[in-house]
Design an enzyme around this catalytic site. Structure first.
Site, PDB file in Angstrom:
ATOM      1  N   LYS A 212     -22.595  60.684 113.664  1.00  0.00           N
ATOM      2  CA  LYS A 212     -21.189  60.894 114.056  1.00  0.00           C
ATOM      3  C   LYS A 212     -20.842  62.365 113.797  1.00  0.00           C
ATOM      4  O   LYS A 212     -20.236  62.713 112.793  1.00  0.00           O
ATOM      5  CB  LYS A 212     -20.305  59.928 113.253  1.00  0.00           C
ATOM      6  CG  LYS A 212     -18.966  59.640 113.903  1.00  0.00           C
ATOM      7  CD  LYS A 212     -18.290  58.482 113.208  1.00  0.00           C
ATOM      8  CE  LYS A 212     -16.789  58.453 113.447  1.00  0.00           C
ATOM      9  NZ  LYS A 212     -16.360  58.361 114.824  1.00  0.00           N
TER      10      LYS A 212
HETATM   11  N1  PMP Z   1     -18.594  54.930 119.383  1.00  0.00           N
HETATM   12  C1  PMP Z   1     -18.015  56.120 119.136  1.00  0.00           C
HETATM   13  C2  PMP Z   1     -18.381  57.295 119.947  1.00  0.00           C
HETATM   14  C3  PMP Z   1     -17.060  56.224 118.109  1.00  0.00           C
HETATM   15  O1  PMP Z   1     -16.463  57.393 117.861  1.00  0.00           O
HETATM   16  C4  PMP Z   1     -16.707  55.079 117.353  1.00  0.00           C
HETATM   17  C5  PMP Z   1     -15.674  55.175 116.269  1.00  0.00           C
HETATM   18  N2  PMP Z   1     -16.249  55.557 115.046  1.00  0.00           N
HETATM   19  C6  PMP Z   1     -17.358  53.870 117.646  1.00  0.00           C
HETATM   20  C7  PMP Z   1     -18.291  53.838 118.665  1.00  0.00           C
HETATM   21  C8  PMP Z   1     -17.093  52.628 116.846  1.00  0.00           C
HETATM   22  O2  PMP Z   1     -17.673  52.747 115.578  1.00  0.00           O
HETATM   23  P1  PMP Z   1     -17.078  51.997 114.303  1.00  0.00           P
HETATM   24  O3  PMP Z   1     -16.955  50.574 114.690  1.00  0.00           O
HETATM   25  O4  PMP Z   1     -18.079  52.221 113.242  1.00  0.00           O
HETATM   26  O5  PMP Z   1     -15.765  52.611 114.011  1.00  0.00           O
END
Ligand code: PMP
Length: 306
Positions: free
Chosen positions: A155
């Site tokens: 991320k």
């Molecule tokens: N994909 C992307 C590109 C994101 O930014 C997020 C948000 N963090 C998610 C998927 C979903 O991830 P999570 O469920 O861990 O928040």
């Protein structure tokens, strides 16, 4: 606005948490972050932080990929988060933003031989997507980043320029959210959320090799669907037009929670409104995150002393 931040190793008033304009991560996008939610449960008079450890384990994985060295374990960062939330003392749903970043004030693109730092802030947040019961989405003309460009598994702050392109295009064209295809032309995910479709009662979601972020909410939904809702779940590549003909579809993520998709490229998905499978998943998800399901109590860290 937050009242405090964890910054330079301690909790300080939010106004004191400032970085230099020369900070490497600000100039080159060399940071990794998380988005975590804490849910207020009025009955329990308690704020529950949802799945802190998986988020911090993913942050450590992102940091490994980006060569950011943090002096904390996932458990220590979870404990710091609870300490910060206690100081904030919110009695409402709150969003937590941990950020690990290259903090050196230096010119030069690289990952090695730089200083790293870590900060956390938390701020009240309601819905990320207004139309959670039925969002109108489009397929973006922008493509998802590739594992060999900026790895979506990590991320990375800089990769959100890609997300911003697709989201902005969607908003300017009158949609609520964008779905991005990867370079092979298969569905990857939303601009900041994972995607599921429902066909013949089966839940289908793209695999990590479709250049998705391996979402904590995605993992949560997979587990709830299998163990508690008795749904068959498949991880496989999805074509664009499968989304057009799906019975139901939804986005999921910490911010968006579980949000039904009403239409894709102006074609209604199923009946074009919140369907029965997505309704069941949403209802269970919201009970789980607010600490109302005993089986998953360990996912909800209480912030305040009883
Ligand atoms: N994909 C992307 C590109 C994101 O930014 C997020 C948000 N963090 C998610 C998927 C979903 O991830 P999570 O469920 O861990 O928040």
């Amino acid at each position: 606005m937050p009242k405090f931040a964890f910054f330079h190793g301690k909790i300080v008033p939010f106004d004191e948490a400032k970085v230099s304009v020369m900070t490497h991560a600000l100039n080159y996008g060399t940071g990794c972050f998380e988005g975590i939610r804490a849910y207020w449960n009025a009955e329990d008079e308690q704020l529950y932080a949802f799945r802190l450890l998986p988020h911090y384990q993913r942050l450590l994985e992102s940091c490994k990929i980006m060569m950011i060295d943090l002096p904390y374990t996932a458990q220590q960062m979870s404990d710091l988060t609870v300490e910060l939330l206690r100081k904030e003392s919110n009695r409402e749903d709150t969003y937590i933003r941990p950020l690990a970043y290259k903090s050196s004030e230096v010119i030069g693109v690289r990952l090695n031989n730089l200083q790293d730092d870590f900060t956390i802030f938390a701020t009240p947040l309601g819905r990320y997507l207004e139309k959670e019961e039925g969002a109108d989405v489009c397929i973006s003309s922008w493509r998802r980043l590739d594992d060999n460009a900026i790895p979506p598994r990590a991320k990375v702050t800089g990769s959100y320029a890609n997300a911003a392109f697709s989201k902005t295009e969607a908003l300017l064209n009158g949609y609520d959210e964008a779905i991005v295809l990867d370079e092979s032309g298969h569905i990857s995910e939303g601009s900041a959320e994972n995607l599921f479709i429902v066909r013949q009662g089966k839940l289908i979601t793209p695999p990590p090799s479709s250049n998705i972020l391996e979402g904590v909410t995605r993992a949560t939904v997979l587990q709830l669907a299998r163990e508690d809702l008795g749904l068959e779940v498949v991880e496989r590549t999805i074509d664009r037009t499968e989304l057009y003909v799906a019975d139901e579809a939804f986005l999921c993520g910490t911010g968006v929670q579980v949000a039904a998709i009403a239409s894709v490229d102006r074609r209604p998905v199923g009946a074009g409104k919140l369907g029965p499978v997505v309704t069941r998943i949403r209802d269970l998800y919201f009970d789980v995150v607010r600490g109302k399901v005993a089986k998953y109590a360990s996912w909800c860290t209480p912030v305040y002393a009883k």
